[in-house]
Design a protein around this motif. Structure first.
Motif, PDB file in Angstrom:
ATOM      1  N   GLU A   1     -56.445  20.949  20.259  1.00  0.00           N
ATOM      2  CA  GLU A   1     -57.672  21.349  20.952  1.00  0.00           C
ATOM      3  C   GLU A   1     -57.922  20.499  22.193  1.00  0.00           C
ATOM      4  N   LYS A   2     -57.605  19.212  22.099  1.00  0.00           N
ATOM      5  CA  LYS A   2     -57.839  18.294  23.219  1.00  0.00           C
ATOM      6  C   LYS A   2     -56.679  18.278  24.218  1.00  0.00           C
ATOM      7  N   HIS A   3     -55.642  19.075  23.941  1.00  0.00           N
ATOM      8  CA  HIS A   3     -54.470  19.160  24.825  1.00  0.00           C
ATOM      9  C   HIS A   3     -53.854  17.780  25.071  1.00  0.00           C
ATOM     10  N   LEU A   4     -53.774  16.999  24.014  1.00  0.00           N
ATOM     11  CA  LEU A   4     -53.296  15.620  24.142  1.00  0.00           C
ATOM     12  C   LEU A   4     -51.823  15.534  24.509  1.00  0.00           C
ATOM     13  N   LYS A   5     -51.073  16.575  24.230  1.00  0.00           N
ATOM     14  CA  LYS A   5     -49.658  16.578  24.625  1.00  0.00           C
ATOM     15  C   LYS A   5     -49.533  16.341  26.128  1.00  0.00           C
ATOM     16  N   ASP A   6     -50.436  16.937  26.883  1.00  0.00           N
ATOM     17  CA  ASP A   6     -50.414  16.808  28.334  1.00  0.00           C
ATOM     18  C   ASP A   6     -51.157  15.565  28.822  1.00  0.00           C
ATOM     19  N   ILE A   7     -52.160  15.151  28.079  1.00  0.00           N
ATOM     20  CA  ILE A   7     -53.022  14.047  28.519  1.00  0.00           C
ATOM     21  C   ILE A   7     -52.441  12.673  28.191  1.00  0.00           C
ATOM     22  N   LEU A   8     -51.819  12.528  27.012  1.00  0.00           N
ATOM     23  CA  LEU A   8     -51.337  11.207  26.583  1.00  0.00           C
ATOM     24  C   LEU A   8     -50.451  10.486  27.598  1.00  0.00           C
ATOM     25  N   PRO A   9     -49.519  11.169  28.247  1.00  0.00           N
ATOM     26  CA  PRO A   9     -48.666  10.457  29.207  1.00  0.00           C
ATOM     27  C   PRO A   9     -49.433   9.842  30.383  1.00  0.00           C
ATOM     28  N   THR A  10     -50.644  10.320  30.638  1.00  0.00           N
ATOM     29  CA  THR A  10     -51.430   9.797  31.754  1.00  0.00           C
ATOM     30  C   THR A  10     -52.319   8.631  31.341  1.00  0.00           C
TER      31      THR A  10
ATOM     32  N   THR B   1     -61.151   6.304  17.677  1.00  0.00           N
ATOM     33  CA  THR B   1     -62.407   7.045  17.682  1.00  0.00           C
ATOM     34  C   THR B   1     -62.447   8.182  16.669  1.00  0.00           C
ATOM     35  N   ASN B   2     -61.282   8.663  16.260  1.00  0.00           N
ATOM     36  CA  ASN B   2     -61.268   9.793  15.332  1.00  0.00           C
ATOM     37  C   ASN B   2     -60.052   9.710  14.423  1.00  0.00           C
ATOM     38  N   GLY B   3     -60.301   9.504  13.143  1.00  0.00           N
ATOM     39  CA  GLY B   3     -59.233   9.376  12.157  1.00  0.00           C
ATOM     40  C   GLY B   3     -58.340  10.601  12.048  1.00  0.00           C
ATOM     41  N   MET B   4     -58.841  11.757  12.487  1.00  0.00           N
ATOM     42  CA  MET B   4     -58.034  12.979  12.427  1.00  0.00           C
ATOM     43  C   MET B   4     -56.882  12.964  13.431  1.00  0.00           C
ATOM     44  N   LEU B   5     -56.942  12.058  14.385  1.00  0.00           N
ATOM     45  CA  LEU B   5     -55.864  11.954  15.368  1.00  0.00           C
ATOM     46  C   LEU B   5     -54.708  11.089  14.874  1.00  0.00           C
ATOM     47  N   VAL B   6     -54.952  10.314  13.823  1.00  0.00           N
ATOM     48  CA  VAL B   6     -53.958   9.359  13.334  1.00  0.00           C
ATOM     49  C   VAL B   6     -53.034  10.021  12.319  1.00  0.00           C
ATOM     50  N   LYS B   7     -51.739   9.872  12.563  1.00  0.00           N
ATOM     51  CA  LYS B   7     -50.741  10.414  11.633  1.00  0.00           C
ATOM     52  C   LYS B   7     -50.777   9.599  10.341  1.00  0.00           C
ATOM     53  N   ARG B   8     -50.658  10.303   9.235  1.00  0.00           N
ATOM     54  CA  ARG B   8     -50.678   9.653   7.930  1.00  0.00           C
ATOM     55  C   ARG B   8     -49.489  10.095   7.113  1.00  0.00           C
ATOM     56  N   PRO B   9     -49.125   9.389   6.114  1.00  0.00           N
ATOM     57  CA  PRO B   9     -49.640   8.077   5.743  1.00  0.00           C
ATOM     58  C   PRO B   9     -49.069   6.983   6.636  1.00  0.00           C
ATOM     59  N   ILE B  10     -49.738   5.857   6.631  1.00  0.00           N
ATOM     60  CA  ILE B  10     -49.214   4.648   7.261  1.00  0.00           C
ATOM     61  C   ILE B  10     -49.017   3.645   6.145  1.00  0.00           C
ATOM     62  N   LEU B  11     -47.781   3.200   6.009  1.00  0.00           N
ATOM     63  CA  LEU B  11     -47.449   2.228   4.964  1.00  0.00           C
ATOM     64  C   LEU B  11     -47.050   0.927   5.639  1.00  0.00           C
ATOM     65  N   GLU B  12     -47.761  -0.137   5.292  1.00  0.00           N
ATOM     66  CA  GLU B  12     -47.447  -1.450   5.848  1.00  0.00           C
ATOM     67  C   GLU B  12     -46.971  -2.355   4.726  1.00  0.00           C
ATOM     68  N   THR B  13     -45.816  -2.959   4.949  1.00  0.00           N
ATOM     69  CA  THR B  13     -45.309  -3.972   4.037  1.00  0.00           C
ATOM     70  C   THR B  13     -45.290  -5.294   4.800  1.00  0.00           C
ATOM     71  N   LYS B  14     -44.765  -6.302   4.176  1.00  0.00           N
ATOM     72  CA  LYS B  14     -44.696  -7.613   4.816  1.00  0.00           C
ATOM     73  C   LYS B  14     -43.938  -7.545   6.144  1.00  0.00           C
ATOM     74  N   ASP B  15     -42.874  -6.766   6.185  1.00  0.00           N
ATOM     75  CA  ASP B  15     -41.995  -6.748   7.346  1.00  0.00           C
ATOM     76  C   ASP B  15     -41.974  -5.450   8.142  1.00  0.00           C
ATOM     77  N   LYS B  16     -42.511  -4.363   7.597  1.00  0.00           N
ATOM     78  CA  LYS B  16     -42.348  -3.047   8.224  1.00  0.00           C
ATOM     79  C   LYS B  16     -43.629  -2.244   8.222  1.00  0.00           C
ATOM     80  N   VAL B  17     -43.635  -1.254   9.105  1.00  0.00           N
ATOM     81  CA  VAL B  17     -44.688  -0.243   9.129  1.00  0.00           C
ATOM     82  C   VAL B  17     -44.001   1.110   9.226  1.00  0.00           C
ATOM     83  N   LEU B  18     -44.324   1.997   8.297  1.00  0.00           N
ATOM     84  CA  LEU B  18     -43.825   3.371   8.335  1.00  0.00           C
ATOM     85  C   LEU B  18     -44.995   4.295   8.667  1.00  0.00           C
TER      86      LEU B  18
END
Length: 83
Positions: A33-42, A54-71
């Protein structure tokens, strides 16, 4: 379940070594809806992090954090390898 603030997102992003775009839920309605594909590079890195925080719906999930890595996102083979 709580949304991540800008500093938390930045720490995860830096630890992951991934491009910041990978943290965006590109298949979500809000992204489209926000056309972020075009906006993000700018946008600067700081502006992108601010947008993500600002909006949790924009964040890809899940995010897994361990001691050494983030997936980001679910890829079964990566989870099996890590866990």
């Amino acid at each position: 379940e709580e949304k991540l603030n800008k500093d938390e997102l930045k720490a995860l992003y830096l630890k992951s070594g991934l491009p910041l775009k990978r943290f965006f839920n590109t298949s979500g309605n809000l992204y489209k809806e926000k056309h972020l594909k075009d906006i993000l590079p700018t946008l600067s890195e700081e502006e992108q992090l601010e947008l993500l925080s600002t909006n949790g719906m924009l964040v890809k999930r899940p995010i897994l954090e361990t001691k050494d890595k983030v997936l980001v996102g679910f890829k079964e083979d990566q989870y099996k390898e890590l866990l």
